[in-house]
Each structure stands twice: as structure tokens, then as C-alpha cells.
Design an enzyme around this catalytic site. Structure first.
Site, PDB file in Angstrom:
ATOM      1  N   GLU A 177      33.585  33.056  40.127  1.00 10.46           N
ATOM      2  CA  GLU A 177      34.199  32.772  39.183  1.00 10.46           C
ATOM      3  C   GLU A 177      33.572  31.770  38.252  1.00 10.46           C
ATOM      4  O   GLU A 177      32.739  30.969  38.692  1.00 10.46           O
ATOM      5  CB  GLU A 177      35.535  32.128  39.936  1.00 10.46           C
ATOM      6  CG  GLU A 177      36.318  32.847  40.670  1.00 10.46           C
ATOM      7  CD  GLU A 177      36.724  34.128  40.356  1.00 10.46           C
ATOM      8  OE1 GLU A 177      37.113  34.175  39.247  1.00 10.46           O
ATOM      9  OE2 GLU A 177      36.820  35.179  41.011  1.00 10.46           O
ATOM     10  N   HIS A 193      41.027  37.121  42.117  1.00  6.67           N
ATOM     11  CA  HIS A 193      40.390  36.097  41.006  1.00  6.67           C
ATOM     12  C   HIS A 193      39.869  34.999  41.883  1.00  6.67           C
ATOM     13  O   HIS A 193      39.671  33.828  41.106  1.00  6.67           O
ATOM     14  CB  HIS A 193      41.120  36.025  39.774  1.00  6.67           C
ATOM     15  CG  HIS A 193      41.301  37.234  39.164  1.00  6.67           C
ATOM     16  ND1 HIS A 193      40.397  37.919  38.568  1.00  6.67           N
ATOM     17  CD2 HIS A 193      42.533  37.875  39.052  1.00  6.67           C
ATOM     18  CE1 HIS A 193      40.980  39.207  38.039  1.00  6.67           C
ATOM     19  NE2 HIS A 193      42.449  38.956  38.311  1.00  6.67           N
ATOM     20  N   ASP A 238      38.235  37.998  46.616  1.00  5.39           N
ATOM     21  CA  ASP A 238      37.492  39.216  45.644  1.00  5.39           C
ATOM     22  C   ASP A 238      36.544  39.392  46.576  1.00  5.39           C
ATOM     23  O   ASP A 238      35.910  40.930  46.680  1.00  5.39           O
ATOM     24  CB  ASP A 238      37.150  38.659  44.551  1.00  5.39           C
ATOM     25  CG  ASP A 238      38.476  38.609  43.749  1.00  5.39           C
ATOM     26  OD1 ASP A 238      39.630  38.924  43.841  1.00  5.39           O
ATOM     27  OD2 ASP A 238      38.090  38.282  42.354  1.00  5.39           O
ATOM     28  N   ASP A 244      31.045  37.603  44.829  1.00  4.05           N
ATOM     29  CA  ASP A 244      31.770  37.324  43.719  1.00  4.05           C
ATOM     30  C   ASP A 244      31.578  35.984  43.058  1.00  4.05           C
ATOM     31  O   ASP A 244      31.315  35.111  43.743  1.00  4.05           O
ATOM     32  CB  ASP A 244      33.439  37.607  44.084  1.00  4.05           C
ATOM     33  CG  ASP A 244      34.112  37.641  42.970  1.00  4.05           C
ATOM     34  OD1 ASP A 244      34.114  38.675  42.043  1.00  4.05           O
ATOM     35  OD2 ASP A 244      34.847  36.717  42.597  1.00  4.05           O
TER      36      ASP A 244
END
Length: 176
Positions: A13, A153, A158, A11
Site C-alpha cells: 500500500e 486494500h 490482499d 502486496d
């Protein structure tokens, strides 16, 4: 970790939605899954020159100040590449995460040629009755409440949720 039977739930961000317009990854995480169990984890914030807009910080909680003393991309991505090896990359909305990762790897002259699978696409096929297919929604449908203390998030949490969802959806049947 150079075993092609492993999966790496991954994942990112970011500062925004579009790597082609200068948005950057500010946090990346991957968890190695072997026979349905998380056996190793990698996570890092990343110091980039692109500022995180306030409305984006409100989504993931990462601020520009948090990145000030973090490692640079040229430190993070070679280590991430070594960590994931040849594992199948599994992400929730893989098109988004892998577009960013390929862009970041490419900036450093590195390539990311791993096979990938998308838990979002798999959930849409296997669970059409859900009103939405956000990671938290799919997780709750499969397992009940998201574990206490989970920060949705944020990349590591995640990635952990994605690993569970992948297993819960019987993911091995949908390798792309």
C-alpha cells in the site's frame, strides 16, 4: 526462507501511484506459500517522510497518524528480503508492486532480483469473461465470498487473497 520452490504472495500500500515522483510504500506484506498452503506471514506498516494524501487514505484506510510509531524502511526491507529469500514473488498487478519494492530496496542500496508472476495478467488470460479483473472480483469468481473480516486494500489481507487466487488459477504454469 531460502527455498526456490516456495512462492511469496506480496502486496504493498502506497502514498500514490508513482515511485519515481516520490511516492512511497506505507505498508508491505508477504505470505509464503508451500504446496498451496500459507506457511508464514510478514506484514509491516512503514514510517516514511512522504505524507499520505487524504484521497489515498480513503482507499486503504492507512493514515499518517498510524505511521508515527512504525518501523523505518531501513528496518523493514532487510527483514522482508530475508523473509522472501529466493521465493517466486506473486502479486496482483506485479508491475506496480515490484516497481515500488525495487525503488524502496534501491533507496537502501539493496536489490530485489526475485523472479515474479502476476495474478492480474494470469486472470486476464484465463478468465477473459470477467467484467473486471480486480483482486476481489477474481477471488469471488474462483471461491465465492471474500472471507469475513478481510480488509481489501490492506497489504496482508490482499497478499492472502493473492495467494489463494494464484493457486486457484493454477499459477505454477505461468512463472515469469
Amino acid at each position: 526462507m531460502k527455498n526456490h520452490h516456495l512462492q511469496a504472495a506480496i502486496d504493498v500500500e502506497t502514498t500514490g501511484l508513482f515511485p519515481g515522483y516520490g511516492d512511497r510504500v506505507v505498508e508491505v506484506a508477504a505470505v509464503i506459500v508451500d504446496e498451496g498452503q500459507i506457511v508464514s506471514e510478514f506484514s509491516s506498516l512503514i514510517r516514511v517522510t512522504r505524507a499520505i494524501p487524504r484521497h489515498v487514505s480513503m482507499i486503504h484506510g492507512i493514515t499518517n497518524d498510524m505511521l508515527a510509531d512504525q518501523p523505518l524502511p531501513e528496518e523493514v526491507y532487510p527483514a522482508l528480503g530475508d523473509f522472501i529469500g529466493t521465493a517466486l514473488l506473486v502479486a496482483h498487478n506485479a508491475r506496480f508492486d515490484l516497481a515500488f519494492l525495487r525503488h524502496e530496496f534501491g533507496r537502501l542500496g539493496l536489490s530485489l532480483n526475485s523472479r515474479s508472476a502476476c495474478t492480474l495478467e494470469l486472470a486476464r488470460r484465463r478468465l477473459p469473461e470477467l467484467t473486471d479483473h480486480r483482486l476481489e472480483t477474481v477471488y469471488q469468481h474462483l471461491f465465492g465470498a471474500v472471507p469475513e473480516g478481510t480488509r481489501c486494500h490492506r497489504a496482508l489481507d490482499d497478499a492472502r487473497l493473492t495467494a489463494r487466487v494464484w493457486g486457484g488459477l493454477g499459477g505454477r504454469a505461468s512463472i515469469g
